[in-house]
Motif scaffolding. Structure first.
Motif, PDB file in Angstrom:
ATOM      1  N   ILE A 263       0.867  -1.194   0.000  1.00  0.00           N
ATOM      2  CA  ILE A 263       0.000   0.000   0.000  1.00  0.00           C
ATOM      3  C   ILE A 263       0.897   1.237   0.000  1.00  0.00           C
ATOM      4  O   ILE A 263       1.631   1.478   0.964  1.00  0.00           O
ATOM      5  N   GLY A 264       0.850   1.999  -1.094  1.00  0.00           N
ATOM      6  CA  GLY A 264       1.679   3.201  -1.142  1.00  0.00           C
ATOM      7  C   GLY A 264       1.815   3.753  -2.541  1.00  0.00           C
ATOM      8  O   GLY A 264       1.092   3.361  -3.459  1.00  0.00           O
TER       9      GLY A 264
ATOM     10  N   LEU B  69      -1.781   5.091  -9.212  1.00  0.00           N
ATOM     11  CA  LEU B  69      -3.085   4.683  -9.747  1.00  0.00           C
ATOM     12  C   LEU B  69      -3.055   4.464 -11.247  1.00  0.00           C
ATOM     13  O   LEU B  69      -3.669   3.523 -11.757  1.00  0.00           O
ATOM     14  N   VAL B  70      -2.375   5.357 -11.976  1.00  0.00           N
ATOM     15  CA  VAL B  70      -2.495   5.294 -13.440  1.00  0.00           C
ATOM     16  C   VAL B  70      -1.305   4.623 -14.113  1.00  0.00           C
ATOM     17  O   VAL B  70      -1.373   4.342 -15.307  1.00  0.00           O
ATOM     18  N   ASP B  71      -0.223   4.377 -13.375  1.00  0.00           N
ATOM     19  CA  ASP B  71       0.979   3.903 -14.062  1.00  0.00           C
ATOM     20  C   ASP B  71       1.692   2.791 -13.286  1.00  0.00           C
ATOM     21  O   ASP B  71       1.638   1.616 -13.682  1.00  0.00           O
TER      22      ASP B  71
ATOM     23  N   ARG C 176      -1.453  -4.947  -5.148  1.00  0.00           N
ATOM     24  CA  ARG C 176      -1.069  -3.531  -5.032  1.00  0.00           C
ATOM     25  C   ARG C 176      -2.263  -2.648  -4.698  1.00  0.00           C
ATOM     26  O   ARG C 176      -3.323  -2.784  -5.323  1.00  0.00           O
ATOM     27  N   VAL C 177      -2.053  -1.747  -3.754  1.00  0.00           N
ATOM     28  CA  VAL C 177      -3.034  -0.699  -3.484  1.00  0.00           C
ATOM     29  C   VAL C 177      -2.298   0.639  -3.620  1.00  0.00           C
ATOM     30  O   VAL C 177      -1.663   1.113  -2.677  1.00  0.00           O
ATOM     31  N   PRO C 178      -2.346   1.245  -4.817  1.00  0.00           N
ATOM     32  CA  PRO C 178      -1.643   2.511  -5.004  1.00  0.00           C
ATOM     33  C   PRO C 178      -2.333   3.661  -4.276  1.00  0.00           C
ATOM     34  O   PRO C 178      -3.558   3.687  -4.170  1.00  0.00           O
ATOM     35  N   THR C 179      -1.520   4.591  -3.783  1.00  0.00           N
ATOM     36  CA  THR C 179      -2.095   5.714  -3.023  1.00  0.00           C
ATOM     37  C   THR C 179      -1.710   7.073  -3.598  1.00  0.00           C
ATOM     38  O   THR C 179      -2.066   8.095  -3.037  1.00  0.00           O
TER      39      THR C 179
ATOM     40  N   THR D  34      -4.503  -5.075  -8.776  1.00  0.00           N
ATOM     41  CA  THR D  34      -4.316  -3.720  -8.251  1.00  0.00           C
ATOM     42  C   THR D  34      -5.693  -3.143  -7.992  1.00  0.00           C
ATOM     43  O   THR D  34      -6.587  -3.254  -8.838  1.00  0.00           O
ATOM     44  N   PHE D  35      -5.855  -2.545  -6.821  1.00  0.00           N
ATOM     45  CA  PHE D  35      -7.134  -1.914  -6.487  1.00  0.00           C
ATOM     46  C   PHE D  35      -6.949  -0.403  -6.562  1.00  0.00           C
ATOM     47  O   PHE D  35      -6.142   0.170  -5.827  1.00  0.00           O
TER      48      PHE D  35
END
Ligand SMILES: NC(=O)c1ccc[n+]([C@@H]2O[C@H](COP(=O)([O-])OP(=O)(O)OC[C@H]3O[C@@H](n4cnc5c(N)ncnc54)[C@H](O)[C@@H]3O)[C@@H](O)[C@H]2O)c1
Ligand SMILES: O=C(CO)[C@@H](O)[C@H](O)[C@H](O)[C@H](O)COP(=O)(O)O
Ligand SMILES: [Co+2]
Length: 411
Positions: free
Chosen positions: A128-129, A160-162, A152-155, A189-190
């Motif tokens: 998460i990051g 988010l986009v890449d 993956r949990v993008p923050t 990926t969420f």
């Protein structure tokens, strides 16, 4: 006893000559990018149901590597979520920014996996990051026991986009950007843009650079969305505080992911090195590392795109009006069009030479054709780059002067 002739082997070889064996295998890859608003709201089951491979129903504990800043801001809520759903979550907060995107950070993740005693197939690590954290964890997971699943949990917007949607992982080494890395898809990926509520303007702009990249090479429509809504999306932190901004935020993020995946899916392992998503990444790896920590990743990409747009204009693939439009949008998105590292003697030549090594001996340099199109060239000269740099320096100065006079009139 069976005779030698009675053995049936899957591979063919001839016993009559010195043998050679050719092994061919295809590895099927499947991963999911799942839009999920408010992923950690207690009543959200997106992460639990996710997709069969990434489902949390397999086993009741998880190792969570989380960016220390994200943990500070969102940690209580995320811990509460796992408790609520009866999952024993072990949290490992890690500092994650470009200055620590290094081997030592990957080793810390490996130590955490060892300490947790991760069950290799049934306990995916959850990262998460931002892009840095995702790249480090993806890298560590991909080499741990030759491959351990991760989610993956993008923050951040770049996440988010890449960084969250492709299969590349990695850390920097020496002056080499992502010099150590692997191709290792996450199970899923969420994508939860609620995280952007706490991201500062500079990092939102940073993510918009990668979105602008997709627009410049593939989509005039996306470019126009950025022209119209870019500044307001930053002010609103992509939170959709009006219907209009909600639609714009959804469209910009979804379109950017979609355009990116359109390019990645047929070429996941980069067997073809003519990749239009490398736009803005010809000079920027060297510029970013030379300027570190002054330029963020997206800012270095923006400077590269400004330079190569100027080059495109000098080579006749975009008009001066289009060049000015691109530079103006960059400024509106809070991105630099110039950095003095461009004037460091030899840096642009060294950057191009390193990229040629990365692209199997040819430049394969994506350049814009108008706005929303591209082509690849292999004949860029140092003189051509220097002319583009001089033009960009002049145009960037003019833009700054114009912005200052507009601010004065406004105040
Ligand atoms: N693997 C890929 O395909 C890929 C693609 C693009 C970029 N990248 C990599 O991504 C990296 C850049 O990622 P980034 O821009 O996300 O930077 P980052 O990961 O350094 O995050 C930026 C900063 O924001 C903080 N942060 C993260 N989420 C936050 C939140 N929700 N609220 C407040 N603060 C938050 C972080 O602690 C950090 O200080 C680069 O190293 C780049 O190479 C990888
Ligand atoms: O920055 C990245 C990946 O790190 C992406 O934005 C981008 O689309 C590409 O993957 C880049 O072209 C980088 O590729 P590479 O130099 O890491 O091979
Ligand atoms: Co990039």
């Amino acid at each position: 006893m069976r005779s030698a002739a009675s053995f049936k082997l899957g591979l063919s070889h001839s016993a009559a000559t010195d043998s050679t064996w050719k092994v061919e295998a295809v590895k099927q890859v499947e991963y999911h990018v799942i839009a999920a608003r408010n992923l950690f709201a207690k009543d959200s089951t997106r992460l639990l149901d996710g997709c069969s491979a990434a489902s949390l129903h397999r086993g009741d504990r998880r190792l969570i590597i989380i960016d220390a800043n994200v943990d500070r801001i969102h940690g209580d809520r995320i811990r509460g979520y796992f408790e609520h759903h009866g999952i024993r979550a072990s949290f490992v907060p890690m500092r994650a920014d470009e200055t620590v995107k290094e081997w030592g950070s990957a080793v810390r993740v490996v130590d955490a996996m060892n300490g947790f005693g991760i069950d290799r197939r049934r306990e995916p690590v959850i990262a998460i990051g931002g892009g840095v954290l995702l790249d480090i964890v993806g890298f560590a997971a991909s080499v741990y026991r030759r491959g351990t699943p991760y989610i993956r949990v993008p923050t951040t917007l770049i996440g988010l986009v890449d960084a969250g949607v492709g299969v590349k992982t990695g850390v920097n080494y020496g002056m080499g950007k992502n010099r150590l890395g692997t191709y290792a898809p996450a199970l899923a990926t969420f994508v939860d843009r609620a995280f952007l509520r706490t991201l500062d303007n500079r990092h939102l702009s940073n993510g918009l650079a990668e979105i602008l990249k997709m627009a410049l090479i593939k989509s005039l429509d996306l470019f126009e969305l950025l022209e119209i809504f870019g500044e307001r999306l930053i002010d609103d932190r992509f939170q959709g505080s009006s219907d209009e901004l909600d639609t714009a935020a959804t469209q910009v993020i979804a379109e950017s992911i979609h355009l990116m995946l359109e390019e990645l899916q047929p070429n996941l392992w980069e067997s073809c090195l003519e990749r239009c998503v490398d736009y803005g990444h010809t000079f920027s790896p060297t510029l970013e590392m030379e300027a570190l920590p002054e330029l963020l990743h997206g800012e270095a990409v923006a400077v590269d795109m400004a330079l190569t747009s100027a080059l495109g204009y000098l080579r006749g693939s975009i008009s001066e009006a289009e060049l000015d439009r691109v530079l103006t949008v960059m400024r509106h998105l809070g991105l630099p069009t110039w950095n003095d590292v461009l004037s460091t003697p030899g840096v642009l030549g060294a950057a191009l030479a390193d990229t040629v090594r990365h692209r199997d001996g040819r430049q394969r340099l994506p350049l814009p054709v108008g706005i929303g199109g591209h082509h690849f060239v292999n004949d860029v000269t140092i003189d051509g780059i220097n002319s583009a740099s001089a033009l960009l320096n002049r145009k960037s100065d003019e833009l700054r002067v114009r912005e200052t006079s507009v601010t004065k009139v406004a105040s």
